[in-house]
Design an enzyme around this catalytic site. Structure first.
Site, short mmCIF file in Angstrom:
data_model
loop_
_atom_site.label_atom_id
_atom_site.label_comp_id
_atom_site.label_asym_id
_atom_site.label_seq_id
_atom_site.Cartn_x
_atom_site.Cartn_y
_atom_site.Cartn_z
N ARG A 100 -41.12 16.87 -28.63
CA ARG A 100 -41.16 15.89 -29.73
C ARG A 100 -40.11 16.16 -30.80
NH1 ARG A 100 -46.18 12.89 -30.51
NH2 ARG A 100 -46.72 12.32 -28.40
N ARG B 155 -41.44 11.98 -36.16
CA ARG B 155 -41.71 11.60 -37.55
C ARG B 155 -41.48 12.67 -38.60
NH1 ARG B 155 -47.43 9.35 -35.87
NH2 ARG B 155 -47.01 11.10 -34.48
N ARG C 77 -37.20 3.93 -37.28
CA ARG C 77 -38.41 3.29 -36.77
C ARG C 77 -38.80 2.10 -37.63
NH1 ARG C 77 -44.47 5.41 -35.96
NH2 ARG C 77 -45.01 3.53 -37.03
N ASP D 131 -41.86 7.35 -23.91
CA ASP D 131 -43.23 7.85 -23.93
C ASP D 131 -43.77 7.90 -22.52
OD1 ASP D 131 -45.34 8.44 -26.21
OD2 ASP D 131 -46.40 7.60 -24.49
N TYR E 261 -55.49 8.37 -19.90
CA TYR E 261 -55.27 7.25 -20.82
C TYR E 261 -55.62 5.91 -20.18
CZ TYR E 261 -53.01 10.47 -24.03
OH TYR E 261 -52.77 11.49 -24.89
O1 CP3 Z 1 -40.20 14.98 -27.04
C1 CP3 Z 1 -39.52 14.04 -27.46
O2 CP3 Z 1 -38.90 14.06 -28.55
C2 CP3 Z 1 -39.35 12.83 -26.55
C3 CP3 Z 1 -40.22 11.73 -26.78
C4 CP3 Z 1 -41.69 11.79 -26.42
C5 CP3 Z 1 -42.65 11.03 -27.13
N1 CP3 Z 1 -43.85 11.17 -26.49
C6 CP3 Z 1 -42.37 10.22 -28.31
C7 CP3 Z 1 -43.49 9.78 -29.15
C8 CP3 Z 1 -42.36 12.45 -25.39
C9 CP3 Z 1 -41.82 13.44 -24.37
C10 CP3 Z 1 -43.72 12.03 -25.44
C11 CP3 Z 1 -44.74 12.46 -24.47
C12 CP3 Z 1 -46.14 12.09 -24.68
N2 CP3 Z 1 -46.63 10.91 -25.15
C13 CP3 Z 1 -47.24 12.89 -24.30
C14 CP3 Z 1 -47.14 14.23 -23.61
C15 CP3 Z 1 -46.79 15.32 -24.55
C16 CP3 Z 1 -47.89 15.64 -25.54
O3 CP3 Z 1 -47.65 15.42 -26.74
O4 CP3 Z 1 -48.94 16.12 -25.09
C17 CP3 Z 1 -48.40 12.19 -24.62
C18 CP3 Z 1 -49.82 12.68 -24.41
C19 CP3 Z 1 -48.01 10.94 -25.15
C20 CP3 Z 1 -48.91 9.83 -25.57
C21 CP3 Z 1 -48.75 9.49 -26.99
N3 CP3 Z 1 -47.61 8.94 -27.54
C22 CP3 Z 1 -49.69 9.65 -28.02
C23 CP3 Z 1 -51.08 10.23 -27.84
C24 CP3 Z 1 -49.10 9.17 -29.19
C25 CP3 Z 1 -49.75 9.01 -30.53
C26 CP3 Z 1 -49.95 10.31 -31.20
C27 CP3 Z 1 -48.86 10.53 -32.20
O5 CP3 Z 1 -48.28 11.63 -32.21
O6 CP3 Z 1 -48.64 9.61 -32.97
C28 CP3 Z 1 -47.79 8.77 -28.88
C29 CP3 Z 1 -46.78 8.22 -29.80
C30 CP3 Z 1 -45.43 8.89 -29.84
N4 CP3 Z 1 -44.69 9.25 -28.75
C31 CP3 Z 1 -44.68 9.18 -31.00
C32 CP3 Z 1 -43.45 9.74 -30.58
C33 CP3 Z 1 -42.28 10.16 -31.43
C34 CP3 Z 1 -45.10 8.88 -32.43
C35 CP3 Z 1 -44.93 7.41 -32.58
C36 CP3 Z 1 -44.55 6.99 -33.96
O7 CP3 Z 1 -43.35 7.04 -34.28
O8 CP3 Z 1 -45.46 6.59 -34.65
#
Ligand code: CP3
Length: 378
Positions: A27, A31, A40, A77, A153
């Site tokens: 990640r 944010r 964003r 994602d 999910y």
């Molecule tokens: O790592 C990186 O920088 C690459 C981008 C990336 C994102 N999600 C961007 C994201 C990667 C590799 C993921 C993987 C992901 N997504 C996982 C596996 C890794 C982990 O964290 O366990 C999972 C379970 C998800 C599902 C997901 N996406 C959730 C549960 C959420 C909401 C929770 C949160 O942190 O807000 C997301 C949203 C998400 N994916 C964001 C980002 C940058 C935040 C979105 C925003 O900008 O509001």
């Protein structure tokens, strides 16, 4: 395929000699960075960022402009895959992901099929666009969720604290869960191979929820399907190895089984000692991890101390990719990231200078692995 000028990450994943320990952060584009929040807001929503290759490229590069990171990771994602299967993904502000049509009955499950890869073309376009923008500076990591984590999910319809619908299905109609997992595994294999074809130079599979399973259930419902993917991936593309990392959060007790899939590297969360993990599987795979992301909430001098502690635990051997044990928190003070990255580079350079230089014959270290031993003058 041209090799990046900084290929330290690729060499570490393949357990080849490196001058220092490469570092990237799960990640890393997100944010905690003010410029991410600005892009964003400009794009409208998180999925708008993912669907536009220009925006996805911009945010992928943001952390690399600030910090000396050794890799970029595709901005996307894991949930793009079930979205392409027609489940209707949205992200509700402050609540996380939601599926409009979760898999809750046998008919919906039986109707699930591998989607045409054209429905994910926006992801492949982002991969190609990011590769062009990187200009062969550092490698680009592609990724996917594991079949089981995606199924969590898809069945729950969003995040869950107890996975009660998944477990109800697992322990009442396991054949239906196996159908979902098989469709997911075949989809992920095609999806990752297409990412490779568009320029991804290493791959990671995120098994965020495999750790909620009992050991036998983990092997049957999660690991088995990651094995199916590992077996189906193009491991070499245009003459270059494309290393693959498997990461099961909470999977520290199963690393021998994970390593036995034939993956190149195993990701570790922070609850496992990386030195103990190396003694268990370091002759077989590289290790990626495993600083507690909570350390980044602390004071900068503690960030440096804890980063050195992880490097010391792994020891003076090749085959370590430094990372957090899970994604970076949005509340991370971003200056701590600079302290972390710079400490990893400086300290590991000194440590790895003790390892036999590549132009000497390699010894065999105590774990029995050739090429990563300490140099002992004869
Ligand atoms: O790592 C990186 O920088 C690459 C981008 C990336 C994102 N999600 C961007 C994201 C990667 C590799 C993921 C993987 C992901 N997504 C996982 C596996 C890794 C982990 O964290 O366990 C999972 C379970 C998800 C599902 C997901 N996406 C959730 C549960 C959420 C909401 C929770 C949160 O942190 O807000 C997301 C949203 C998400 N994916 C964001 C980002 C940058 C935040 C979105 C925003 O900008 O509001």
């Amino acid at each position: 395929m041209s090799r990046p000028r900084n290929d330290t990450l690729l060499r570490a994943l393949l357990r080849q000699p490196t001058e220092y320990t490469p570092v990237w952060l799960m990640r890393q584009a997100g944010r905690y960075l003010p410029e991410y929040r600005a892009t964003r807001a400009h794009a409208g929503s998180f999925m708008d960022l993912c669907r536009s290759s220009a925006f996805a490229t911009e945010v992928t590069l943001q952390p690399l402009e600030r910090y000396a990171l050794d890799a970029a990771i595709l901005f996307s994602d894991i949930l793009t895959v079930p979205d392409a299967m027609g489940l209707g993904l949205s992200f509700v502000e402050g609540e996380g992901p939601r599926f409009e049509r979760p898999l809750r009955d046998a008919d919906a499950i039986r109707a699930l099929a591998v989607p045409p890869m054209e429905s994910l073309q926006y992801v492949f376009d982002a991969v190609a666009s990011i590769r062009r923008a990187l200009k062969d500076s550092v490698p680009l990591i592609g990724f996917s969720g594991s079949p089981f984590t995606l199924a969590c999910y898809m069945i729950e319809g969003g995040s869950s604290s107890d996975f009660r619908n998944v477990k109800a299905l697992m322990y009442s109609r396991p054949e239906l869960l196996h159908h979902i997992l098989d469709v997911n595994a075949r989809t992920v294999t095609d999806y990752l191979n297409a990412q490779i074809a568009h320029g991804a130079q290493a791959l990671m599979i995120f098994d965020t929820w495999g750790g909620v399973l009992a050991p036998d259930a983990y092997r049957e419902f999660s690991l088995r399907y990651m094995q199916q993917i590992v077996d189906g991936l193009e491991r070499r593309y245009e003459g270059e190895d494309v290393p693959i990392v498997l990461f099961t959060k909470g999977g520290g007790q199963w690393i021998e089984d994970i390593a036995a899939t034939g993956c190149d590297a195993v990701g570790l969360d922070w609850t496992t000692d990386i030195g103990v993990a190396r003694a268990r599987v370091g002759h077989q795979v590289a290790l990626q991890g495993n600083l507690d992301p909570g350390v980044l909430m602390g004071a900068p001098d503690h960030v440096a101390i804890e980063a050195r502690r992880v490097l010391d635990a792994y020891g003076p051997h090749y085959g370590h990719v430094f990372n957090l044990g899970h994604g970076i928190s949005q509340f991370t003070p971003h200056d701590n990231v600079r302290v972390l990255v710079d400490t990893v580079h400086e300290y590991s350079r000194t440590m790895l200078a003790q390892v036999m230089p590549p132009d000497h014959d390699y010894g065999t270290d105590e774990a029995g692995d050739s090429g990563v031993g300490l140099w002992l003058p004869s």
